[in-house]
Design an enzyme around this catalytic site. Structure first.
Site, PDB file in Angstrom:
ATOM      1  N   THR A  66      45.307  23.388  50.523  1.00 61.26           N
ATOM      2  CA  THR A  66      44.797  24.409  49.614  1.00 61.26           C
ATOM      3  C   THR A  66      43.766  25.282  50.327  1.00 61.26           C
ATOM      4  OG1 THR A  66      43.991  24.810  47.371  1.00 61.26           O
ATOM      5  CG2 THR A  66      43.039  22.911  48.505  1.00 61.26           C
ATOM      6  N   LYS A  70      45.678  27.515  53.940  1.00 62.02           N
ATOM      7  CA  LYS A  70      47.128  27.688  53.801  1.00 62.02           C
ATOM      8  C   LYS A  70      47.777  28.516  54.915  1.00 62.02           C
ATOM      9  CE  LYS A  70      47.476  27.158  48.805  1.00 62.02           C
ATOM     10  NZ  LYS A  70      48.056  27.666  47.558  1.00 62.02           N
ATOM     11  N   ALA A 129      47.793  41.047  44.723  1.00 56.27           N
ATOM     12  CA  ALA A 129      48.625  41.099  45.932  1.00 56.27           C
ATOM     13  C   ALA A 129      48.109  40.139  47.002  1.00 56.27           C
ATOM     14  CB  ALA A 129      48.658  42.529  46.470  1.00 56.27           C
ATOM     15  N   ARG A 153      44.525  46.124  42.482  1.00 52.91           N
ATOM     16  CA  ARG A 153      43.315  46.958  42.535  1.00 52.91           C
ATOM     17  C   ARG A 153      43.302  47.774  43.831  1.00 52.91           C
ATOM     18  NH1 ARG A 153      37.971  43.463  42.464  1.00 52.91           N
ATOM     19  NH2 ARG A 153      38.977  42.695  44.359  1.00 52.91           N
ATOM     20  N   THR A 154      43.544  47.115  44.960  1.00 61.70           N
ATOM     21  CA  THR A 154      43.611  47.816  46.244  1.00 61.70           C
ATOM     22  C   THR A 154      45.076  48.146  46.509  1.00 61.70           C
ATOM     23  OG1 THR A 154      41.814  46.377  46.941  1.00 61.70           O
ATOM     24  CG2 THR A 154      42.879  47.673  48.671  1.00 61.70           C
TER      25      THR A 154
HETATM   26  P1  ATR Z   1      45.192  34.156  46.023  1.00 59.50           P
HETATM   27  O1  ATR Z   1      45.405  33.762  47.446  1.00 59.50           O
HETATM   28  O2  ATR Z   1      44.831  33.007  45.131  1.00 59.50           O
HETATM   29  O3  ATR Z   1      46.285  34.970  45.476  1.00 59.50           O
HETATM   30  P2  ATR Z   1      43.475  36.287  46.866  1.00 59.50           P
HETATM   31  O4  ATR Z   1      44.243  36.364  48.114  1.00 59.50           O
HETATM   32  O5  ATR Z   1      41.996  36.301  46.949  1.00 59.50           O
HETATM   33  O6  ATR Z   1      43.845  34.997  46.013  1.00 59.50           O
HETATM   34  O7  ATR Z   1      43.983  37.477  45.914  1.00 59.50           O
HETATM   35  C1  ATR Z   1      43.397  37.777  44.726  1.00 59.50           C
HETATM   36  C2  ATR Z   1      44.024  39.065  44.187  1.00 59.50           C
HETATM   37  O8  ATR Z   1      43.368  39.351  42.961  1.00 59.50           O
HETATM   38  C3  ATR Z   1      43.837  40.244  45.088  1.00 59.50           C
HETATM   39  O9  ATR Z   1      44.996  41.031  45.046  1.00 59.50           O
HETATM   40  C4  ATR Z   1      42.653  40.983  44.446  1.00 59.50           C
HETATM   41  O10 ATR Z   1      42.683  42.395  44.564  1.00 59.50           O
HETATM   42  P3  ATR Z   1      42.200  43.176  45.893  1.00 59.50           P
HETATM   43  O11 ATR Z   1      43.380  43.176  46.812  1.00 59.50           O
HETATM   44  O12 ATR Z   1      41.860  44.532  45.406  1.00 59.50           O
HETATM   45  O13 ATR Z   1      41.017  42.406  46.418  1.00 59.50           O
HETATM   46  C5  ATR Z   1      42.835  40.663  42.997  1.00 59.50           C
HETATM   47  N1  ATR Z   1      41.541  40.692  42.279  1.00 59.50           N
HETATM   48  C6  ATR Z   1      40.502  39.862  42.448  1.00 59.50           C
HETATM   49  N2  ATR Z   1      39.497  40.171  41.594  1.00 59.50           N
HETATM   50  C7  ATR Z   1      39.914  41.245  40.890  1.00 59.50           C
HETATM   51  C8  ATR Z   1      39.342  42.053  39.858  1.00 59.50           C
HETATM   52  N3  ATR Z   1      38.119  41.801  39.376  1.00 59.50           N
HETATM   53  N4  ATR Z   1      40.076  43.101  39.378  1.00 59.50           N
HETATM   54  C9  ATR Z   1      41.323  43.359  39.857  1.00 59.50           C
HETATM   55  N5  ATR Z   1      41.905  42.627  40.819  1.00 59.50           N
HETATM   56  C10 ATR Z   1      41.227  41.577  41.331  1.00 59.50           C
END
Ligand code: ATR
Length: 283
Positions: A66, A70, A129, A153-154
């Protein structure tokens, strides 16, 4: 009972103390009367290489991986299976003649959804993403989704994921904007999956990206978050009359898939569910 022959399975991560995976796997071993035990190992980044080498030396048979290992862990494996290779991350390791890496995260989510709706031919919108989005979007396409739209978001990150997915599978995959475009695409979407941490404990009152007015009754809404069980997004889905799937389903099915990889046997869903029930009540 732990015996002189008991073999070890486990989870490596940082942190690991709050995981509920041991309840599932140990119940599975008990169900099949298998002499295995599943424990957690707190492994820091600096120790990851030694943890894999050490596990091999100690005849550990299987590991889950985890956050934050990963991706990094792939360096230390002999073989990466196809899905994990495409996703670019491993959550399950099998120690056989070689050290094999798999990814069961996407399959976990897809199996949870398939319980209520077929993925084949469907239009899926995925929020986020990151790693979870990558795993689920890839597996959705492999399982026959017709269209996968990534809203993040991005935008650049969504674009880059969409490009990767198109490269491999040549399906209709696009990045879309959160806002009007998301609202429009939701009108005829079949499945909505949240992979962002929005609404996760302790931020349970965070406004979800999609609200009930943007959903329709035929939509299936899956949140990968399982703490809380009903996230803000799932509450909105319920209000809209849409079907909801909690993050527990993905957790259970990814666990079932890992268990199968390690032991060759499929534990019944209810064995894992019952083992988790008291833990879920505490969330
Ligand atoms: P995981 O590996 O668990 O999928 P991660 O790689 O940190 O976690 O991805 C989290 C996703 O949630 C990302 O796409 C992030 O958007 P950004 O690419 O813009 O960082 C999105 N995310 C996290 N917090 C957010 C928020 N408050 N509003 C919108 N999107 C969010």
């Amino acid at each position: 009972m732990i015996t002189g022959k008991t073999k070890i399975m486990g989870l490596i991560g940082d942190p690991v103390e709050h995981t509920i995976s041991p309840y599932m796997h140990n119940a599975g071993f008990k169900h099949f009367n298998m002499d295995y035990v599943y424990v957690t190992f707190h492994v820091t980044k600096e120790n990851l290489k030694f943890a894999i080498e050490g596990a091999r030396a100690l005849d550990v048979r299987g590991l889950n991986v985890t956050i934050p290992h990963k991706i990094e862990v792939m360096k230390y494996l002999d073989v990466i299976h196809e899905t994990a290779w495409h996703i670019g991350a491993v959550n399950t390791i099998k120690f056989a003649d070689e050290i094999e890496g798999y990814n069961t995260d996407g399959l976990g989510a897809v199996r949870g959804i398939q319980d209520v709706k077929s993925i084949k031919g469907s239009k899926i919108i995925i929020l986020g993403a990151g790693g979870a989005s990558r795993a689920i979007s890839f597996q959705s396409l492999l399982s026959g989704a017709e269209q996968v739209l990534i809203a993040n978001r991005t935008r650049d990150k969504a674009l880059s994921l969409a490009l990767d997915l198109n490269d491999y599978l040549n399906k209709d995959v696009r990045a879309i904007d959160i806002g009007e475009e998301l609202k429009e695409e939701l009108q005829d979407a079949d499945i909505l999956i949240n992979t962002t941490p929005i609404g996760m404990y302790p931020n349970v009152d965070q406004e979800p990206l999609v609200t009930s007015d943007m959903m329709h009754e035929g939509l299936v809404v899956n949140d990968v978050i399982y703490n809380p069980l009903e996230t803000g997004l799932l509450r909105e889905a319920r209000l809209a009359g849409a079907k909801t799937i909690t993050g527990i389903k993905m957790l259970i099915y990814q666990g079932i898939e890992s268990f199968k990889i390690w032991t060759g046997r499929e534990p019944p869903m209810d064995v894992f569910e019952e083992a988790l029930a008291p833990e879920i009540k505490k969330l």
